[in-house]
Design a protein around this motif. Structure first.
Motif, PDB file in Angstrom:
ATOM      1  N   ALA A  37     -10.180  -0.565  -7.224  1.00 34.93           N
ATOM      2  CA  ALA A  37      -9.118   0.066  -8.017  1.00 34.93           C
ATOM      3  C   ALA A  37      -7.754  -0.257  -7.436  1.00 34.93           C
ATOM      4  CB  ALA A  37      -9.324   1.581  -8.054  1.00 34.93           C
ATOM      5  N   THR A  38      -7.729  -0.719  -6.180  1.00 37.08           N
ATOM      6  CA  THR A  38      -6.460  -1.040  -5.511  1.00 37.08           C
ATOM      7  C   THR A  38      -6.553  -2.432  -4.902  1.00 37.08           C
ATOM      8  OG1 THR A  38      -7.276   0.096  -3.527  1.00 37.08           O
ATOM      9  CG2 THR A  38      -5.852   1.354  -5.010  1.00 37.08           C
ATOM     10  N   PRO A  39      -6.636  -3.479  -5.740  1.00 39.97           N
ATOM     11  CA  PRO A  39      -6.782  -4.836  -5.197  1.00 39.97           C
ATOM     12  C   PRO A  39      -5.602  -5.257  -4.339  1.00 39.97           C
ATOM     13  CG  PRO A  39      -6.343  -4.890  -7.563  1.00 39.97           C
ATOM     14  CD  PRO A  39      -6.617  -3.475  -7.211  1.00 39.97           C
ATOM     15  N   GLN A  40      -4.415  -4.718  -4.653  1.00 37.26           N
ATOM     16  CA  GLN A  40      -3.237  -5.022  -3.838  1.00 37.26           C
ATOM     17  C   GLN A  40      -2.806  -3.752  -3.121  1.00 37.26           C
ATOM     18  OE1 GLN A  40       0.072  -6.889  -5.865  1.00 37.26           O
ATOM     19  NE2 GLN A  40       1.492  -6.420  -4.208  1.00 37.26           N
ATOM     20  N   ASN A  41      -3.252  -3.617  -1.879  1.00 36.86           N
ATOM     21  CA  ASN A  41      -2.860  -2.445  -1.103  1.00 36.86           C
ATOM     22  C   ASN A  41      -1.438  -2.563  -0.589  1.00 36.86           C
ATOM     23  OD1 ASN A  41      -5.637  -1.871  -1.375  1.00 36.86           O
ATOM     24  ND2 ASN A  41      -5.596  -0.697   0.517  1.00 36.86           N
ATOM     25  N   ASN A  42      -1.070  -3.762  -0.198  1.00 42.53           N
ATOM     26  CA  ASN A  42       0.221  -3.932   0.456  1.00 42.53           C
ATOM     27  C   ASN A  42       1.005  -5.100  -0.128  1.00 42.53           C
ATOM     28  OD1 ASN A  42      -0.570  -1.931   2.591  1.00 42.53           O
ATOM     29  ND2 ASN A  42      -2.116  -3.491   2.957  1.00 42.53           N
ATOM     30  N   SER A  43       0.497  -6.302   0.044  1.00 41.79           N
ATOM     31  CA  SER A  43       1.230  -7.481  -0.420  1.00 41.79           C
ATOM     32  C   SER A  43       0.358  -8.294  -1.360  1.00 41.79           C
ATOM     33  CB  SER A  43       1.644  -8.347   0.770  1.00 41.79           C
ATOM     34  OG  SER A  43       0.512  -8.968   1.351  1.00 41.79           O
ATOM     35  N   ASP A  57      -3.838  15.354   6.589  1.00 37.42           N
ATOM     36  CA  ASP A  57      -2.911  14.554   7.396  1.00 37.42           C
ATOM     37  C   ASP A  57      -1.692  14.150   6.570  1.00 37.42           C
ATOM     38  OD1 ASP A  57      -4.888  14.634   9.379  1.00 37.42           O
ATOM     39  OD2 ASP A  57      -5.842  12.836   8.556  1.00 37.42           O
ATOM     40  N   LEU A  58      -0.629  13.836   7.275  1.00 40.92           N
ATOM     41  CA  LEU A  58       0.622  13.394   6.644  1.00 40.92           C
ATOM     42  C   LEU A  58       0.385  12.095   5.874  1.00 40.92           C
ATOM     43  CD1 LEU A  58       3.780  13.480   6.389  1.00 40.92           C
ATOM     44  CD2 LEU A  58       3.841  12.136   8.505  1.00 40.92           C
ATOM     45  N   HIS A  59       0.941  12.000   4.648  1.00 47.14           N
ATOM     46  CA  HIS A  59       0.853  10.765   3.856  1.00 47.14           C
ATOM     47  C   HIS A  59       1.889   9.755   4.350  1.00 47.14           C
ATOM     48  CE1 HIS A  59      -1.952  12.333   0.987  1.00 47.14           C
ATOM     49  NE2 HIS A  59      -1.152  13.303   0.620  1.00 47.14           N
ATOM     50  N   TRP A  60       1.440   8.568   4.660  1.00 45.04           N
ATOM     51  CA  TRP A  60       2.362   7.491   5.004  1.00 45.04           C
ATOM     52  C   TRP A  60       2.660   6.627   3.782  1.00 45.04           C
ATOM     53  CZ3 TRP A  60       3.623   5.811  10.285  1.00 45.04           C
ATOM     54  CH2 TRP A  60       3.284   6.774  11.232  1.00 45.04           C
ATOM     55  N   ASN A  61       1.699   6.451   2.928  1.00 45.24           N
ATOM     56  CA  ASN A  61       1.921   5.769   1.647  1.00 45.24           C
ATOM     57  C   ASN A  61       0.902   6.316   0.653  1.00 45.24           C
ATOM     58  OD1 ASN A  61      -0.557   4.100   1.607  1.00 45.24           O
ATOM     59  ND2 ASN A  61       0.400   3.062   3.362  1.00 45.24           N
ATOM     60  N   PRO A  62       1.117   6.119  -0.643  1.00 44.31           N
ATOM     61  CA  PRO A  62       0.300   6.808  -1.657  1.00 44.31           C
ATOM     62  C   PRO A  62      -1.047   6.161  -1.938  1.00 44.31           C
ATOM     63  CG  PRO A  62       2.015   5.520  -2.729  1.00 44.31           C
ATOM     64  CD  PRO A  62       2.257   5.384  -1.250  1.00 44.31           C
ATOM     65  N   VAL A  63      -1.332   4.976  -1.400  1.00 44.13           N
ATOM     66  CA  VAL A  63      -2.557   4.274  -1.756  1.00 44.13           C
ATOM     67  C   VAL A  63      -3.791   5.091  -1.384  1.00 44.13           C
ATOM     68  CG1 VAL A  63      -3.967   2.229  -1.334  1.00 44.13           C
ATOM     69  CG2 VAL A  63      -1.489   2.001  -1.643  1.00 44.13           C
ATOM     70  N   ARG A  64      -3.792   5.608  -0.149  1.00 42.94           N
ATOM     71  CA  ARG A  64      -4.963   6.375   0.291  1.00 42.94           C
ATOM     72  C   ARG A  64      -5.099   7.667  -0.509  1.00 42.94           C
ATOM     73  NH1 ARG A  64      -6.066   6.085   6.381  1.00 42.94           N
ATOM     74  NH2 ARG A  64      -6.982   4.156   5.628  1.00 42.94           N
ATOM     75  N   GLN A  95      -6.876   6.778  -3.680  1.00 37.42           N
ATOM     76  CA  GLN A  95      -8.288   6.504  -3.442  1.00 37.42           C
ATOM     77  C   GLN A  95      -9.065   7.808  -3.227  1.00 37.42           C
ATOM     78  OE1 GLN A  95      -8.010   3.891  -0.075  1.00 37.42           O
ATOM     79  NE2 GLN A  95      -7.998   2.037  -1.306  1.00 37.42           N
ATOM     80  N   ARG A  96      -8.496   8.715  -2.436  1.00 38.59           N
ATOM     81  CA  ARG A  96      -9.194   9.981  -2.172  1.00 38.59           C
ATOM     82  C   ARG A  96      -9.314  10.811  -3.441  1.00 38.59           C
ATOM     83  NH1 ARG A  96      -6.069  11.912   3.379  1.00 38.59           N
ATOM     84  NH2 ARG A  96      -7.229  10.607   4.866  1.00 38.59           N
ATOM     85  N   ALA A  97      -8.219  10.892  -4.191  1.00 38.35           N
ATOM     86  CA  ALA A  97      -8.246  11.705  -5.413  1.00 38.35           C
ATOM     87  C   ALA A  97      -9.277  11.183  -6.401  1.00 38.35           C
ATOM     88  CB  ALA A  97      -6.862  11.720  -6.056  1.00 38.35           C
TER      89      ALA A  97
END
Length: 969
Positions: free
Chosen positions: A352-358, A700-707, A710-712
Motif C-alpha cells: 500500500a506504500t510502495p514509495q515510503n521515502n524516495s 510513540d511519537l510520530h516522525w512521519n505519517p507512513v507508519r 500502515q498501522r491504521a
C-alpha cells in the motif's frame, strides 16, 4: 445530368493514395479504377500468390482482402496528413464529389491489372510509376512514360471502360472513410475523452477476458474484480505487476485470483515471501481457494532455495525490499538470478506504500520484474537514468507506474462503487451479501494524548539526558573517523568510513525514540550501550577493534576485527571512555528516581478508563518490544484480557490474532478467550486482519505519517462492522508548552530533536529523518485525507474505471469508439484550455495552450486526462462555429505534432539502444574482441550477438513506429 463517359477523366493508379485527392481534385468528372497487386504497405492475404502466378484470377477471398488493404492504407495516410485548412477543404470537396457521383472509386476483383493509366478527353498517359506528386516533379528523362493519342488513346479508354463494367463501386466505403477522418465533422468531446482512455489503457483493456472462469471472481467485490482484470493485462505484458491499493481493500484476494489464473491456465505455481505474521493467512486463503503455493518468511529467505522450480514470486509488503544494500534484497536477487542469469519468474508486488521515502524505493522493487518480457515503458536509456530524471523533477514517477501499477484509494471506491456489495462469511461458514462500507475515522486533536515528558523523567532529568545525548561522540558508530590516514583506502575500512556518519545519526534516532517511548526502553538501551562501550575498551587494550554494521549487534563475536594500530588509539579511547562516563551517569540518575508511575503511563490509563477495551477492542502499537513488555506488566490486571505480540512471539502470533479478531479471521473463539487489549510492535503493523477492533493507540511519537497509515490499516479495513474507529496518538510536551496549540508543540518537538542531531540530521536515511509537516498531519488528523488527495495513481484509477464502466454498460458504443480514427477533434463551449494528446505506442504527451500564451506547453498526463474529462462534460460549440473552431484546432495539432516528433524520436532512439550495465559492457567488449579474429562464417553470428546485447540484455523493446493522434477541445 452526368457527363458522357468519353469526357470523363479515367485513372488507373494501381493503389489508392492521398496524393490522388490533390492531383485530381479539379477534375469535374472522374473514375478511378483500382486492382491488385498495387503497392501496399501491408500486403493482403494472397499477395504472394499474385507474385508467383501474376495472370491467374483472384479468388473472392483474395479480392476482398485487397479491397480492405486499399482502404486501410488510405485511412493510415489520411491520419498522417497535416491538419491544415487546405487539406480539410480538399477532403470535404472530395466528399461532395463522391456524394454527387462526380467521382467514382471502382475495384476490379477478377484478377490483377498491372497497367497504370491517366486518360483525359484529349489524350492518355501510361505513367512509369505509382501516381504521386513526386512522380510529376521528377526530372525529365528519369523515367520512361508513354503518351497515347489517336487510336492508341481510344483503345486505352476502351480498356479502362471494359474493366470498369466488371468492377465493384467502392465509393461509399471511401466516402465513409473520409467522413470519419479528422477532416470530417467534429465528434463529441465525451466520445473523444473515451477514445483517449481506450488507447491510454489499451494494455489493461486487452488483458480482460469476459469469459474468465476463475472461481475466485464469485467471491470478490466488483472493484477487486476490476483490479484483477487490470493486473492480468499488466502481468501478461511485463511479467510483473504492482498491486498497490491502499490498506484494507483486499490486495491479497486480488493476488490470489491472479495465482489461480496462472495455475489453471499455465500450470505455474508461486512462492509467497511475506512478513512472518502474515504467512499463515496466505496459507489459509490458498487452501480455501485451491491455490497451491508455498510461503517463506522475510526473515528466512535462505528457504527460497527449496522452491527453485516455482515460476511465480509474490512479494507481500514489497516496500521492505526497497534497499538493495540489505542482505534480504541480495538473497532475493540471487534467487531470481541464479548464477547471474536473467530472471524469468513472474513477479507480483504487494504494497500500500510502495514509495515510503524516495522514488528510488519504487526503482528497486521494479528491478525485480523478469527480464524475458517487454521492457518497462519509460523514456530514457536506462531505468536508473529515468529515476534520476524523476528525482531531478524532469520526469514524473506516474509515467511508468501508470503502466505497471494497480492502485485505488478508499475515497475512489466510495465514489465509484457506492452501491457495491461483498460476500461475508461468519465463523459458522455461512455467507451473506452486505453493502461495502468503511468505518468513519475519528482522528485529530481530541485523540491527541498530550503528556509531560519532563514529568515522566522527573524535574531536570530530561534536560540532563538531552544534554548528555548531544555531547555523545558515539565512536562505535563512526569508527571510520578514527582510522589513520595511511589506512583509509583499506577495502575493509572504506565502507565503514562512508557509512559512519549515517550510522551515528541512526543511533541518535534510536536513543531519542526509546527515550520518548518509555523509561524502560531507554534504560535497557543505555545498559546495552554500556556493555558495548566497556567491551570496546577491553578490545582496545587487547590490541584490536571490532567493526560492526549493526546498530544493536548482540553477536559481536562474529564481527570483523582490525589491529588497533590502524586507528588513532588515544582519540578513540578518549571518545569511548567519555561516552561510557556519560552513559553511567545517566543510568545512575535513572536509578535514583522513585518508582512512581510515569506521566505517560498515567495518561494512557486515563484514556483507557474513558474508552474501556472491554467495550472497545483496542490495539496499541509501540515500536519497541521493551516498551510493550513494560506496558503489558502495568496494564494486565486493569483492562480486561491483555496480551503482547512482537517479533519474539513466533508462531503464537497467529493464535493471538485469531483471539483478538475472531470475526475478521472467521474463527470461532469463546468469549472468555478473546483478547480485549492487544499490545503490539510493528511486526503486527502489516498484512494482518484485526478489524474487530475499533480503537488504535500509537504510543510513540510520530516522525512521519507512513507508519501511522500502515498501522491504521489493521483496523480500518473493508468489512469492518464498526461504525467508527478511533485513532489516538501520544505527543510529548514540555511544561512550558502546555498552553500551546497542537501544531506548535509538534513542530517544537521535531525541531528539538533536529537540533540534537546537528550535522547527523543531513545524512539520515529518509525513512528515519523527522518529517515536521507529515508529523503535524498525523496529529491533527489530516494525514489520511492528504495522502489520498495527493495520490496521482488514484486519479488514473478514476479514468480507468470510467472506461471499464463504459465497456460494461455500453459495449456497442465502446466498440464504436475503439474504432474511431486517430486525429479526431472536438470543440466545446467552455473556458477550459484546449488539449492535444499525442501518442507513440505507450509514450504519451499532452499539450495545452495557456490562457494568453502563444506557445503550447506540455502538461502531465493526469492533468491532460482531467482536462479532457472536463471538456467531455461541457456543451459542444454551436454548429455555425464548428468549421472555424475546427480550423483553429488544426493549427494547435500541427504545433503539438512538431514538438512531439522531436521527443518521440529521442525516446525511440534511446529504447533501440539503451545504456548498458557493467556486465553488458563486458560482454559486448568480449564479443567484439572475439569478432576481430574469428573465422568469417562466425563473424555475422558475433555481430548478431553484439546487437542483441546493445538491445538491452534479453528484454524486448516495445517502442514501435511513430503514431500521433491529435485531440483538442
Amino acid at each position: 445530368m452526368a457527363e458522357s463517359p468519353s469526357l470523363k477523366t479515367l485513372v488507373a493508379p494501381g493503389e489508392l493514395r492521398v496524393d490522388l485527392l490533390e492531383l485530381f481534385e479539379s477534375e469535374p468528372q472522374l473514375d478511378i479504377l483500382l486492382a491488385a497487386p498495387g503497392l501496399l504497405p501491408q500486403p493482403p492475404v494472397g499477395h504472394g500468390r499474385v507474385a508467383s502466378a501474376p495472370h491467374e484470377p483472384l479468388s473472392v477471398k483474395m479480392a476482398d482482402a485487397h479491397r480492405r488493404a486499399l482502404l486501410a492504407a488510405l485511412g493510415a495516410e489520411l491520419d498522417r496528413l497535416p491538419q491544415t485548412a487546405a487539406w480539410q477543404t480538399r477532403v470535404r470537396t472530395w466528399l461532395e464529389k463522391l456524394e454527387r457521383a462526380d467521382a467514382r472509386i471502382l475495384h476490379y476483383p477478377a484478377g490483377p491489372l498491372f497497367s497504370r493509366l491517366v486518360s483525359r478527353a484529349e489524350g492518355s498517359v501510361v505513367p512509369p510509376a505509382p501516381l504521386t506528386k513526386e512522380l510529376l516533379r521528377r526530372e525529365p528523362g528519369s523515367e520512361l512514360d508513354l503518351q497515347l493519342s489517336g487510336q492508341a488513346h481510344v483503345r486505352a479508354r476502351e480498356w479502362f471502360e471494359r474493366h470498369a463494367l466488371m468492377a465493384d463501386d467502392m465509393s461509399a466505403e471511401v466516402r465513409a472513410l473520409l467522413e470519419v477522418s479528422w477532416a470530417g465533422e467534429l465528434c463529441s468531446a465525451e466520445d473523444l475523452y473515451y477514445k483517449v482512455l481506450i488507447e491510454f489503457f489499451r494494455e489493461m483493456l486487452d488483458g480482460e477476458d469476459i469469459t474468465d472462469q476463475n472461481p475466485l471472481l464469485k467471491v470478490m467485490t466488483p472493484f477487486q474484480t476490476t483490479a484483477y482484470q487490470q493486473a492480468r493485462g499488466i502481468l501478461r505484458r511485463f511479467g510483473g505487476v504492482f498491486l498497490a491499493d491502499v490498506v484494507g481493500l483486499g490486495k491479497t484476494y486480488i493476488a490470489m485470483a491472479l495465482l489461480r489464473h496462472l495455475q489453471d491456465e499455465f500450470d505455474q505455481h508461486a512462492v509467497v515471501v511475506a512478513p512472518p505474521a502474515v504467512c499463515p493467512a496466505w496459507t489459509q486463503l490458498a487452501e480455501e481457494h485451491g491455490v497451491h503455493l508455498r510461503t517463506v518468511s522475510t526473515g528466512k529467505l535462505e528457504e527460497l532455495e527449496n522452491y527453485s522450480k516455482r515460476e511465480v514470486l509474490v512479494l507481500d509488503e514489497s516496500h521492505n525490499f526497497r534497499n538493495p544494500a540489505t542482505r534480504r534484497y541480495e538473497r532475493l536477487w540471487q534467487w531470481l538470478h541464479p548464477e547471474g542469469l536473467p530472471s524469468q519468474r513472474k513477479v507480483l508486488l504487494l504494497s500500500a506504500t510502495p514509495q515510503n521515502n524516495s522514488a528510488r524505493d519504487v526503482l528497486q522493487q521494479l528491478r525485480l520484474f523478469p527480464d524475458n518480457f517487454v521492457r518497462l515503458p519509460f523514456a530514457g536509456e536506462s531505468l536508473d537514468k529515468f529515476f534520476k530524471a524523476v528525482e531531478d523533477g524532469r520526469e514524473s514517477l506516474t509515467t511508468i507506474l501508470q503502466h505497471v501499477l494497480v492502485r485505488r484509494t478508499r475515497r475512489f471506491i466510495q465514489t465509484q462503487y457506492p452501491n457495491a456489495q461483498m460476500r461475508v462469511r461468519d465463523a459458522a461458514g455461512h455467507e451473506q451479501l452486505v453493502p461495502i462500507r468503511f468505518p468513519k475515522r475519528v482522528s485529530g486533536p481530541e485523540q491527541c494524548l498530550r503528556y509531560s515528558i519532563e514529568d515522566t523523567y522527573g524535574e531536570g532529568l530530561y534536560d540532563t539526558i538531552m544534554k548528555a545525548l548531544a555531547q555523545m561522540d558515539l565512536p562505535l558508530y563512526g569508527l571510520g573517523g578514527y582510522v589513520l590516514e595511511m589506512h583509509t583506502q583499506d577495502p575493509r575500512i572504506i565502507g565503514f568510513r562512508q557509512a559512519g556518519q549515517s550510522l551515528r545519526g541512526l543511533f541518535r534516532v534510536l536513543l531519542l525514540k526509546r527515550l520518548e517511548s518509555s523509561e524502560a526502553a531507554f534504560r535497557i538501551t543505555l545498559e546495552r550501550l554500556r556493555e558495548r562501550l566497556t567491551r570496546a575498551l577491553e578490545d582496545l587494550r587487547s590490541g584490536f577493534v571490532r567493526l560492526s554494521e549493526e546498530l544493536d549487534d548482540d553477536d559481536e563475536q562474529s564481527a570483523e576485527t582490525m589491529p588497533s594500530g590502524m586507528f588513532h588509539v588515544d582519540r578513540l579511547r578518549n571518545a569511548l571512555q567519555g561516552d561510557l562516563d556519560r552513559v553511567q551517569s545517566l543510568l545512575d540518575a535513572l536509578g535514583r528516581r522513585s518508582a512512581s508511575e510515569s506521566a505517560k503511563l498515567r495518561r494512557l490509563k486515563d484514556y483507557l478508563a474513558t474508552r474501556d477495551p472491554r467495550q472497545h477492542r483496542t490495539l496499541l502499537f509501540t515500536q519497541f518490544t521493551d516498551t510493550a513488555e513494560f506496558l503489558e506488566a502495568h496494564l494486565k490486571e486493569e483492562f480486561g484480557r491483555v496480551e503482547l505480540v512482537s517479533g519474539r512471539t513466533g508462531r503464537a502470533a497467529q493464535d493471538l490474532a485469531h483471539r483478538f479478531a475472531p470475526r475478521a479471521n472467521r474463527k470461532d473463539v469463546p468469549p472468555e478467550r478473546q483478547i480485549d487489549l492487544l499490545i503490539a510492535t510493528d511486526a503486527f503493523s502489516e498484512g494482518i486482519n484485526l478489524q474487530d477492533a475499533d480503537t488504535l493507540i500509537n504510543y510513540d511519537l510520530h516522525w512521519n505519517p507512513v507508519r501511522l497509515i500502515q498501522r491504521a490499516g489493521r483496523i480500518d479495513r473493508l468489512g469492518s462492522a464498526n461504525e467508527e474507529i478511533h485513532i489516538a496518538s501520544f505527543l510529548p510536551e514540555r511544561q512550558l508548552e502546555a498552553n500551546l496549540g497542537l501544531e506548535q508543540v509538534v513542530r517544537r518537538r521535531i525541531q528539538e530533536f533536529l537540533t540534537l542531531f546537528g550535522e547527523d540530521s543531513h545524512v539520515l536515511p529518509s525513512e528515519n529523518a523527522p518529517d515536521p509537516e507529515g508529523a503535524v498531519d498525523a496529529y491533527v488528523g489530516t494525514a489520511f485525507d492528504k495522502a489520498e488527495k495527493a495520490d496521482e495513481m488514484d486519479g488514473f484509477g478514476r479514468h480507468a474505471e470510467r472506461v471499464l464502466q463504459l465497456r460494461e454498460r455500453e459495449r456497442s458504443r465502446f466498440q464504436s469508439l475503439r474504432e474511431l480514427r486517430p486525429g479526431r477533434r472536438a470543440a466545446t463551449d467552455s473556458k477550459h484550455p484546449g488539449i492535444v494528446a499525442c501518442r507513440m505506442s505507450w509514450y504519451w504527451a499532452f499539450w495545452q495552450r495557456p490562457s494568453g500564451g502563444d506557445e503550447l506547453e506540455r502538461i502531465p498526463d493526469l492533468v491532460g486526462l482531467d482536462q479532457l474529462y472536463r471538456h467531455g462534460r461541457a456543451p459542444s460549440v454551436a454548429p455555425e462555429q464548428a468549421l472555424t473552431a475546427s480550423r483553429m484546432l488544426g493549427a494547435a495539432v500541427e504545433e503539438a505534432r512538431r514538438h512531439f516528433a522531436v521527443q518521440a524520436k529521442q525516446v525511440r532512439e534511446q529504447r533501440l539502444q539503451p545504456a548498458l550495465d557493467h556486465q553488458e559492457e563486458w560482454l559486448r567488449a568480449t564479443l567484439e574482441s572475439y569478432g576481430e579474429y574469428c573465422s568469417g562464417e562466425r563473424q555475422q553470428k558475433v555481430k548478431e550477438m553484439v546487437n542483441w546485447v546493445l538491445a538491452g540484455q534479453t528484454k524486448r523493446h516495445s517502442a514501435g513506429p511513430s503514431r500521433t493522434g491529435a485531440r483538442s477541445n
